[in-house]
Write a protein that holds these residues in place. Structure first.
Motif: not given
Length: 56
Positions: A21-30
């Motif tokens: 979830v944190d990765s979605m918030n910081t780098a949506p494309a990744a």
């Protein structure tokens, strides 16, 4: 309340989910990048778990 904050609160008890979830918030494309068989793997894991709970 933002969706990211709510999803972070829900995922708080699950460290692997929280990191996703944190990765979605910081780098949506990744976040959208995943191996091709991710859905099939998740579905298999879910069905295996349900099968394991069935009475024998």
């Amino acid at each position: 309340m933002s969706g990211g904050r709510v999803s972070g609160e829900v995922a708080a008890g699950f460290p692997r989910l929280l990191s996703r979830v944190d990765s979605m918030n910081t780098a949506p494309a990744a976040y959208a990048e995943a191996p091709e068989d991710t859905f099939a793997f998740g579905l298999d894991a879910l069905l295996d778990g349900l099968t394991a709970r069935l009475p024998r």
